[in-house]
Write an enzyme that holds these catalytic residues in place. Sequence first.
Site, PDB file in Angstrom:
ATOM      1  CE1 TYR A 188      -3.185   2.811   0.140  1.00 27.98           C
ATOM      2  CE2 TYR A 188      -2.722   3.048   2.610  1.00 27.98           C
ATOM      3  CZ  TYR A 188      -3.424   3.536   1.448  1.00 27.98           C
ATOM      4  OH  TYR A 188      -4.194   4.424   1.737  1.00 27.98           O
ATOM      5  CG  ASP A 227      -3.798   1.841  -3.397  1.00 26.93           C
ATOM      6  OD1 ASP A 227      -3.274   2.554  -4.680  1.00 26.93           O
ATOM      7  OD2 ASP A 227      -4.799   2.222  -3.041  1.00 26.93           O
TER       8      ASP A 227
END
Length: 278
Positions: A188, A227
């Site tokens: 992330y 992400d």
Amino acid sequence: MKRFFQPVPKDGSPSKKRHAAAAEPGDGPASAGAGAGGDGEGRPAEEPRKFLTWNANSLLLRMKSDWPAFSQLVARLDPDVICVQEVRMPAAGSKGAPKNPSELKDDTSSSRDEKQVVLRALSTSPFKDYRVWWSLSDSKYAGTAMFIKKKFEPKKVSFNLDRTSSKHETDGRVIIAEFESFLLLNTYAPNNGWKEEENSFQRRRKWDKRMLEFVQHVDKPLIWCGDLNVSHEEIDVSHPDFFSSAKLNGYTPPNQEDCGQPGFTPAERRRFGNILFQ
């Protein structure tokens, strides 16, 4: 990051000679027995081949509201591994005490209730067939999780880009599972932010520098999920001109390379392209 996976032309024949690390099961002495990750009869261990990645934007919230739909999706796709980002559940540890990013917080009545919601959700099908690794932030922020089917056993699971450190990355941003023939990376990435004085630009620069160093030193094929908080080519966004000129409250960063929508600034696009090129 060597490109171990080679494209296959339409006629089905490899376009280039396979790299030794991507050899078929049974090629060479590495598949000689259980010591090489096999089953003791000369067959290599089975490894994950199907991956699902999801920014949950609060996994607890999804478990309370969207879990039936997600459960149906997982049952239909039947992934071997599920990589989750933005778990947004705090790590174990009381206030003022060291935290354990691998465990869910449960030292208050509210955190115990939340943990029970998670455990109940993960005890039902299809999730009961997975083992879960957590890397959590100190607060309800960021964090990652990796669900791996129990029939697959990673050689090692790390929570730091250094891979040699037992520490977790700040805010629980990394989980790395090592298998015999590849590495699986779940990240992330921190957002670039809008303003230099908020230290966000520096944070993203440091992250990109460490990611570049990581991919330059991987010694196996790498599967990267997560992400990544970047769209490095114009085709990745709906309105490139709009995102390139975006501002927050009229603020213009001192460095032109940092102007535009976070994730689509020239500096981020250039650095990410360089990472992919390795």
